[in-house]
Design a protein around this motif. Structure first.
Motif, mmCIF file in Angstrom:
data_model
loop_
_atom_site.group_PDB
_atom_site.id
_atom_site.type_symbol
_atom_site.label_atom_id
_atom_site.label_comp_id
_atom_site.label_asym_id
_atom_site.label_seq_id
_atom_site.Cartn_x
_atom_site.Cartn_y
_atom_site.Cartn_z
ATOM 1 N N THR A 83 -31.123 -52.273 79.299
ATOM 2 C CA THR A 83 -29.832 -52.606 78.675
ATOM 3 C C THR A 83 -28.387 -52.021 78.538
ATOM 4 N N THR A 84 -28.665 -50.359 79.385
ATOM 5 C CA THR A 84 -27.746 -49.834 80.024
ATOM 6 C C THR A 84 -27.121 -50.178 81.173
ATOM 7 N N ARG A 85 -25.815 -50.389 81.266
ATOM 8 C CA ARG A 85 -24.530 -50.916 82.057
ATOM 9 C C ARG A 85 -25.801 -49.935 83.620
ATOM 10 N N TRP A 86 -25.917 -49.440 84.022
ATOM 11 C CA TRP A 86 -26.525 -48.097 84.949
ATOM 12 C C TRP A 86 -25.165 -47.940 86.077
ATOM 13 N N GLU A 87 -24.741 -49.312 86.268
ATOM 14 C CA GLU A 87 -23.727 -49.298 87.459
ATOM 15 C C GLU A 87 -21.974 -49.273 87.015
ATOM 16 N N ASP A 88 -22.501 -48.680 85.801
ATOM 17 C CA ASP A 88 -20.950 -47.910 85.537
ATOM 18 C C ASP A 88 -21.081 -46.577 85.347
ATOM 19 N N TYR A 89 -21.923 -45.871 86.465
ATOM 20 C CA TYR A 89 -22.032 -44.525 85.679
ATOM 21 C C TYR A 89 -22.534 -44.018 87.303
ATOM 22 N N GLY A 90 -21.806 -42.942 87.541
ATOM 23 C CA GLY A 90 -21.939 -41.745 89.458
ATOM 24 C C GLY A 90 -20.840 -42.133 89.815
ATOM 25 N N TRP A 91 -20.472 -41.306 90.806
ATOM 26 C CA TRP A 91 -19.772 -41.357 91.610
ATOM 27 C C TRP A 91 -18.791 -43.153 92.641
ATOM 28 N N ARG A 92 -20.173 -43.366 92.613
ATOM 29 C CA ARG A 92 -19.468 -45.087 93.181
ATOM 30 C C ARG A 92 -18.940 -45.307 92.456
ATOM 31 N N SER A 93 -19.525 -45.489 91.056
ATOM 32 C CA SER A 93 -19.273 -46.592 88.968
ATOM 33 C C SER A 93 -17.481 -46.489 90.075
ATOM 34 N N GLY A 94 -16.638 -45.275 89.753
ATOM 35 C CA GLY A 94 -14.691 -45.905 90.051
ATOM 36 C C GLY A 94 -15.025 -44.796 88.039
ATOM 37 N N ASN A 95 -16.229 -44.510 87.311
ATOM 38 C CA ASN A 95 -15.554 -44.402 86.515
ATOM 39 C C ASN A 95 -14.977 -42.667 85.932
ATOM 40 N N PRO A 96 -13.872 -42.366 85.674
ATOM 41 C CA PRO A 96 -13.135 -41.245 86.149
ATOM 42 C C PRO A 96 -14.432 -40.083 85.164
ATOM 43 N N ARG A 97 -14.572 -40.541 84.304
ATOM 44 C CA ARG A 97 -15.500 -39.177 84.028
ATOM 45 C C ARG A 97 -16.928 -39.092 84.532
ATOM 46 N N CYS A 98 -17.419 -39.835 85.697
ATOM 47 C CA CYS A 98 -18.137 -39.128 87.010
ATOM 48 C C CYS A 98 -17.989 -39.192 88.284
ATOM 49 N N ALA A 99 -16.473 -38.849 88.212
ATOM 50 C CA ALA A 99 -16.229 -38.556 89.565
ATOM 51 C C ALA A 99 -16.474 -37.245 90.194
ATOM 52 N N ASP A 100 -16.330 -36.121 89.229
ATOM 53 C CA ASP A 100 -16.109 -35.048 89.690
ATOM 54 C C ASP A 100 -17.687 -33.456 89.571
ATOM 55 N N CYS A 101 -18.258 -34.543 88.828
ATOM 56 C CA CYS A 101 -20.063 -34.069 88.215
ATOM 57 C C CYS A 101 -20.688 -34.398 89.068
ATOM 58 N N MET A 102 -21.534 -32.812 89.518
ATOM 59 C CA MET A 102 -22.277 -32.664 90.595
ATOM 60 C C MET A 102 -23.798 -32.220 90.289
ATOM 61 N N VAL A 103 -24.264 -32.514 88.622
ATOM 62 C CA VAL A 103 -25.224 -31.632 88.005
ATOM 63 C C VAL A 103 -26.062 -32.094 88.136
ATOM 64 N N HIS A 104 -27.102 -30.857 88.461
ATOM 65 C CA HIS A 104 -28.485 -31.369 88.148
ATOM 66 C C HIS A 104 -28.966 -32.577 87.960
ATOM 67 N N SER A 105 -29.178 -32.328 86.784
ATOM 68 C CA SER A 105 -29.699 -33.392 85.688
ATOM 69 C C SER A 105 -29.339 -35.065 86.468
ATOM 70 N N GLY A 106 -28.500 -35.167 86.775
ATOM 71 C CA GLY A 106 -27.692 -36.259 87.189
ATOM 72 C C GLY A 106 -28.049 -36.883 89.072
ATOM 73 N N TYR A 107 -28.177 -35.434 89.686
ATOM 74 C CA TYR A 107 -28.404 -35.299 91.489
ATOM 75 C C TYR A 107 -29.737 -34.972 91.777
#
Length: 361
Positions: free
Chosen positions: A286-310
């Motif tokens: 049920t999570t809208r995964w497409e709304d997160y990550g660098w490609r999503s355009g979500n401003p909160r994800c724009a600068d994230c390069m953290v280990h747990s995600g990448y």
């Protein structure tokens, strides 16, 4: 070195997921049995909760059930400070019985006091928080003397035969030469390896000014690895190191390291809080995964390069194709990965509001 049994377990798990056609699956469960800590670091978003939340604990049974529900081969136990939990030894024992590889994250202030609760095992690693050399670390955790206590805890754990790693977070303003010296000093402690990540903003963290932006992250780690020493050992995918230097591009894989804590299954990841799911299946479906990550355009994800995600994205690249495996081998040998133009997931960020599938692990 990471035991061959762990390498085999994780590799066979990933290949099984890919063989069965499963597109989204967890690699590491982030299990938070409590938020209470004996430090109050300026960059942490956990200890800001009121006391009635900080006093809550997951039971061992809740922890074991979450681990079985998730199915990931590796369990990271952050917090808060897990060694504060009165039943942390039972939690660990139950995970070892389930043959899960555990990284118990600790600031090590209580490690020497609590170490008799545990026995050395190939399944248990103490992952000790050190954010650089003494001056840098003590400033990061907002208390003098913590570095020396942590080092003493590491030395005692190594002496007793435990697996030990160091877990570091580097923030804006970090000096690459001091990071290089820190890597040298850390390896002298006899640890298995170093895990590190660029700092990224917790919404509740008091200090919001020193989290690294994407380009600053790349500049920093290009300089750190300008002349990489063979003595340095890392508990990280070689391609994640290439990613941090801007040699290859990935999108985030937020479901790769799901988080379970006192509130339930956290959406969508360890750093962003957008509600909780009642079950792991509900989280995934049920999570809208497409709304997160660098490609999503979500401003909160724009600068994230953290280990747990990448890190999961880098692992996916390794096992996703022969070219990815070749990139990993080349990076492991120090030859470097292909230039960014040949990495995966080069699509520019989409415009917010438009649906677009992200790369699936």
């Amino acid at each position: 070195m990471v035991p061959l049994s762990q390498i085999w377990t994780v590799s066979s798990y990933i290949l099984k997921q890919r063989f069965t056609g499963r597109k989204r699956y967890p690699l590491v469960l982030m299990l938070e049995p409590l938020f209470r800590c004996n430090l109050a670091c300026a960059g942490c978003g956990k200890v800001q909760y009121p006391d009635h939340i900080l006093n809550r604990r997951l039971t061992p049974e809740q922890c074991w059930a979450a681990v079985e529900e998730c199915g990931a081969p590796i369990v990271s136990i952050p917090g808060g400070e897990p060694l504060i939990h009165p039943e942390i030894d039972r939690i660990v024992e139950g995970l070892i019985a389930r043959k899960k590889y555990i990284y118990l994250c600790t600031n090590a202030l209580l490690l020497k006091k609590k170490i008799d609760l545990f026995r050395p095992s190939q399944y248990l690693t103490f992952s000790v928080h050190l954010d650089g050399l003494e001056e840098d670390h003590d400033e990061s955790v907002c208390r003098d003397g913590v570095y020396k206590t942590a080092v003493a805890g590491i030395q005692e754990a190594v002496r007793r035969g435990f697996r030990v790693t160091v877990n570091s977070t580097f923030f804006d303003g970090a000096d690459p030469e001091r990071i290089r010296k820190f890597f040298d000093e850390a390896m002298k402690l006899g640890i298995e390896g170093i895990m590190f990540s660029p700092g990224y903003s917790y919404e509740k963290a008091p200090d919001q000014a020193h989290f690294l932006k994407r380009e600053k992250t790349r500049v920093l780690f290009r300089e750190v690895f300008r002349e990489r020493k063979k003595s340095w050992k890392f508990n990280l995918s070689p391609l994640f190191l290439e990613f941090l230097q801007g040699k290859i591009e990935y999108d985030c894989t937020p479901w790769g390291n799901p988080t379970y804590n006192i509130f339930g299954w956290q959406r969508p990841c360890y750093l962003l809080q957008e509600g909780y799911a009642r079950s792991f299946q509900e989280l995934m479906q049920t999570t809208r995964w497409e709304d997160y990550g660098w490609r999503s355009g979500n401003p909160r994800c724009a600068d994230c390069m953290v280990h747990s995600g990448y890190e999961p994205s880098a692992v996916n690249d390794t096992f996703g194709s022969f070219a990815g495996l070749l990139r990993t081998i080349r990076a492991s040998l120090g030859d470097g990965a292909s230039p960014p133009s040949s990495g995966i997931d080069q699509t520019p960020p989409r415009h917010p509001g438009k649906r677009q599938e992200t790369v699936a692990v």
